[in-house]
Design a protein around this motif. Structure first.
Motif, PDB file in Angstrom:
ATOM      1  N   PHE A 131      55.411  47.850  38.780  1.00 57.23           N
ATOM      2  CA  PHE A 131      54.774  49.073  38.294  1.00 57.23           C
ATOM      3  C   PHE A 131      53.290  48.885  37.948  1.00 57.23           C
ATOM      4  CE2 PHE A 131      54.299  52.581  35.084  1.00 57.23           C
ATOM      5  CZ  PHE A 131      54.372  53.611  36.000  1.00 57.23           C
ATOM      6  N   PRO A 132      52.877  47.758  37.366  1.00 54.97           N
ATOM      7  CA  PRO A 132      51.435  47.583  37.110  1.00 54.97           C
ATOM      8  C   PRO A 132      50.581  47.694  38.382  1.00 54.97           C
ATOM      9  CG  PRO A 132      52.672  45.999  35.837  1.00 54.97           C
ATOM     10  CD  PRO A 132      53.657  46.671  36.765  1.00 54.97           C
ATOM     11  N   GLY A 133      51.126  47.284  39.509  1.00 48.36           N
ATOM     12  CA  GLY A 133      50.400  47.445  40.773  1.00 48.36           C
ATOM     13  C   GLY A 133      50.208  48.908  41.123  1.00 48.36           C
ATOM     14  N   ASN A 134      51.214  49.730  40.840  1.00 50.25           N
ATOM     15  CA  ASN A 134      51.087  51.168  41.084  1.00 50.25           C
ATOM     16  C   ASN A 134      50.059  51.792  40.140  1.00 50.25           C
ATOM     17  OD1 ASN A 134      53.127  50.794  42.940  1.00 50.25           O
ATOM     18  ND2 ASN A 134      54.714  51.639  41.659  1.00 50.25           N
ATOM     19  N   LEU A 156      48.245  57.942  50.095  1.00 43.75           N
ATOM     20  CA  LEU A 156      47.910  58.224  48.700  1.00 43.75           C
ATOM     21  C   LEU A 156      46.388  58.155  48.581  1.00 43.75           C
ATOM     22  CD1 LEU A 156      50.685  56.055  47.026  1.00 43.75           C
ATOM     23  CD2 LEU A 156      50.719  58.505  47.436  1.00 43.75           C
ATOM     24  N   ASP A 157      45.747  59.224  49.030  1.00 39.60           N
ATOM     25  CA  ASP A 157      44.292  59.221  49.141  1.00 39.60           C
ATOM     26  C   ASP A 157      43.599  60.129  48.132  1.00 39.60           C
ATOM     27  OD1 ASP A 157      45.180  61.574  50.231  1.00 39.60           O
ATOM     28  OD2 ASP A 157      44.290  61.250  52.209  1.00 39.60           O
ATOM     29  N   THR A 158      44.336  60.601  47.142  1.00 44.70           N
ATOM     30  CA  THR A 158      43.736  61.378  46.054  1.00 44.70           C
ATOM     31  C   THR A 158      44.319  60.882  44.737  1.00 44.70           C
ATOM     32  OG1 THR A 158      45.426  63.111  45.978  1.00 44.70           O
ATOM     33  CG2 THR A 158      43.604  63.439  47.536  1.00 44.70           C
ATOM     34  N   ASP A 159      43.580  61.128  43.671  1.00 45.83           N
ATOM     35  CA  ASP A 159      44.089  60.741  42.352  1.00 45.83           C
ATOM     36  C   ASP A 159      45.395  61.465  42.039  1.00 45.83           C
ATOM     37  OD1 ASP A 159      42.057  58.953  41.861  1.00 45.83           O
ATOM     38  OD2 ASP A 159      40.860  60.346  40.654  1.00 45.83           O
ATOM     39  N   GLY A 160      45.493  62.716  42.457  1.00 39.42           N
ATOM     40  CA  GLY A 160      46.714  63.484  42.210  1.00 39.42           C
ATOM     41  C   GLY A 160      47.931  62.874  42.872  1.00 39.42           C
ATOM     42  N   LYS A 161      47.780  62.449  44.129  1.00 39.98           N
ATOM     43  CA  LYS A 161      48.897  61.820  44.848  1.00 39.98           C
ATOM     44  C   LYS A 161      49.262  60.480  44.216  1.00 39.98           C
ATOM     45  CE  LYS A 161      47.867  63.874  49.369  1.00 39.98           C
ATOM     46  NZ  LYS A 161      47.408  63.570  50.738  1.00 39.98           N
ATOM     47  N   ARG A 162      48.247  59.714  43.841  1.00 40.78           N
ATOM     48  CA  ARG A 162      48.521  58.411  43.212  1.00 40.78           C
ATOM     49  C   ARG A 162      49.178  58.588  41.846  1.00 40.78           C
ATOM     50  NH1 ARG A 162      43.678  57.178  46.215  1.00 40.78           N
ATOM     51  NH2 ARG A 162      42.375  58.017  44.559  1.00 40.78           N
ATOM     52  N   LEU A 163      48.777  59.612  41.115  1.00 43.75           N
ATOM     53  CA  LEU A 163      49.396  59.892  39.819  1.00 43.75           C
ATOM     54  C   LEU A 163      50.849  60.335  40.003  1.00 43.75           C
ATOM     55  CD1 LEU A 163      49.113  60.150  36.742  1.00 43.75           C
ATOM     56  CD2 LEU A 163      48.342  62.510  37.113  1.00 43.75           C
ATOM     57  N   ALA A 164      51.085  61.198  40.979  1.00 41.53           N
ATOM     58  CA  ALA A 164      52.449  61.659  41.243  1.00 41.53           C
ATOM     59  C   ALA A 164      53.364  60.479  41.573  1.00 41.53           C
ATOM     60  CB  ALA A 164      52.447  62.676  42.379  1.00 41.53           C
ATOM     61  N   VAL A 222      44.386  53.683  38.942  1.00 41.95           N
ATOM     62  CA  VAL A 222      43.170  53.454  38.157  1.00 41.95           C
ATOM     63  C   VAL A 222      41.993  53.061  39.048  1.00 41.95           C
ATOM     64  CG1 VAL A 222      42.138  51.947  36.396  1.00 41.95           C
ATOM     65  CG2 VAL A 222      44.435  52.877  36.046  1.00 41.95           C
ATOM     66  N   GLU A 223      42.259  52.220  40.042  1.00 43.92           N
ATOM     67  CA  GLU A 223      41.199  51.736  40.922  1.00 43.92           C
ATOM     68  C   GLU A 223      40.899  52.698  42.076  1.00 43.92           C
ATOM     69  OE1 GLU A 223      42.575  47.829  42.047  1.00 43.92           O
ATOM     70  OE2 GLU A 223      42.498  47.117  39.968  1.00 43.92           O
ATOM     71  N   GLY A 224      41.743  53.731  42.249  1.00 40.00           N
ATOM     72  CA  GLY A 224      41.520  54.708  43.317  1.00 40.00           C
ATOM     73  C   GLY A 224      41.717  54.143  44.703  1.00 40.00           C
ATOM     74  N   THR A 225      42.677  53.236  44.857  1.00 39.56           N
ATOM     75  CA  THR A 225      42.924  52.598  46.149  1.00 39.56           C
ATOM     76  C   THR A 225      43.732  53.518  47.063  1.00 39.56           C
ATOM     77  OG1 THR A 225      42.982  50.460  45.036  1.00 39.56           O
ATOM     78  CG2 THR A 225      43.890  50.552  47.265  1.00 39.56           C
ATOM     79  N   ASP A 226      43.222  53.740  48.267  1.00 37.04           N
ATOM     80  CA  ASP A 226      43.926  54.553  49.254  1.00 37.04           C
ATOM     81  C   ASP A 226      44.882  53.666  50.047  1.00 37.04           C
ATOM     82  OD1 ASP A 226      42.297  56.596  48.446  1.00 37.04           O
ATOM     83  OD2 ASP A 226      41.056  56.625  50.250  1.00 37.04           O
ATOM     84  N   GLN A 238      47.259  47.493  48.342  1.00 32.97           N
ATOM     85  CA  GLN A 238      47.831  47.920  47.069  1.00 32.97           C
ATOM     86  C   GLN A 238      47.895  46.803  46.032  1.00 32.97           C
ATOM     87  OE1 GLN A 238      51.477  49.770  48.761  1.00 32.97           O
ATOM     88  NE2 GLN A 238      50.805  51.501  47.518  1.00 32.97           N
ATOM     89  N   VAL A 239      47.698  45.570  46.446  1.00 34.42           N
ATOM     90  CA  VAL A 239      47.714  44.461  45.487  1.00 34.42           C
ATOM     91  C   VAL A 239      46.426  44.535  44.665  1.00 34.42           C
ATOM     92  CG1 VAL A 239      47.800  41.947  45.194  1.00 34.42           C
ATOM     93  CG2 VAL A 239      49.095  43.026  47.055  1.00 34.42           C
ATOM     94  N   PRO A 240      46.556  44.606  43.346  1.00 35.87           N
ATOM     95  CA  PRO A 240      45.351  44.745  42.506  1.00 35.87           C
ATOM     96  C   PRO A 240      44.402  43.557  42.670  1.00 35.87           C
ATOM     97  CG  PRO A 240      47.357  45.034  41.201  1.00 35.87           C
ATOM     98  CD  PRO A 240      47.785  44.574  42.558  1.00 35.87           C
TER      99      PRO A 240
END
Length: 147
Positions: free
Chosen positions: A92-95, A108-116, A100-104, A43-45
């Motif tokens: 928060f920038p890491g989240n 959190l393996d979908t854009d929807g879950k990461r956005l939520a 943005v980077e689509g990191t699983d 999760q670290v950018p």
């Protein structure tokens, strides 16, 4: 036990939030340092100019410290709550980067879950402030001053 009954519903709610959030932060910090270390490193950018493992270890120590302070230092809950809310803002920038980077990571393996998840961060900030007793309960003296 009788002191709990004398507290207002608001004070009880803030105390419960403080204990739950303190326990959660302690557990999260321990997981950073032990069994979930690889997940947190993911999760670290990539743009973070520090070794990812060092970031995870450092944030784990900080989280354990916040959790322990919430649990063990109720008289300092206001300062701890504000500091924890600031910590949530800082990470928060890491989240955002994870989205943005689509990191699983952590399911959190979908854009929807990461956005939520992004919408959960303001709730954590609010919980930290509430656990810290913010906003303060007004007293009769405060009411007299504002009139």
């Amino acid at each position: 036990m009788s002191s709990l009954r004398r507290r207002s519903a608001r004070e009880r709610s803030q105390t419960i939030t403080r204990v739950v959030l303190g326990s959660f932060m302690t557990f999260a910090g321990i997981s950073h340092l032990t069994f979930a270390r690889d997940e947190f490193q993911a999760q670290v950018p990539d743009w973070m100019p520090v070794d990812h493992d060092l970031v995870v270890l450092g944030s784990g120590v900080v989280e354990v410290s916040f959790g322990a302070a919430l649990l063990a230092l109720p008289k300092h809950r206001r300062v701890v709550g504000i500091a924890l809310a600031a910590f949530y803002v800082l990470i928060f920038p890491g989240n955002i980067a994870q989205y943005v980077e689509g990191t699983d990571a952590f399911g959190l393996d979908t854009d929807g879950k990461r956005l939520a998840r992004l919408f959960g961060q303001p709730l954590l900030i609010a919980a930290a402030l509430w656990a810290g007793g913010i906003p303060r309960r007004s007293t009769k003296k405060d009411e007299h001053i504002t009139r």
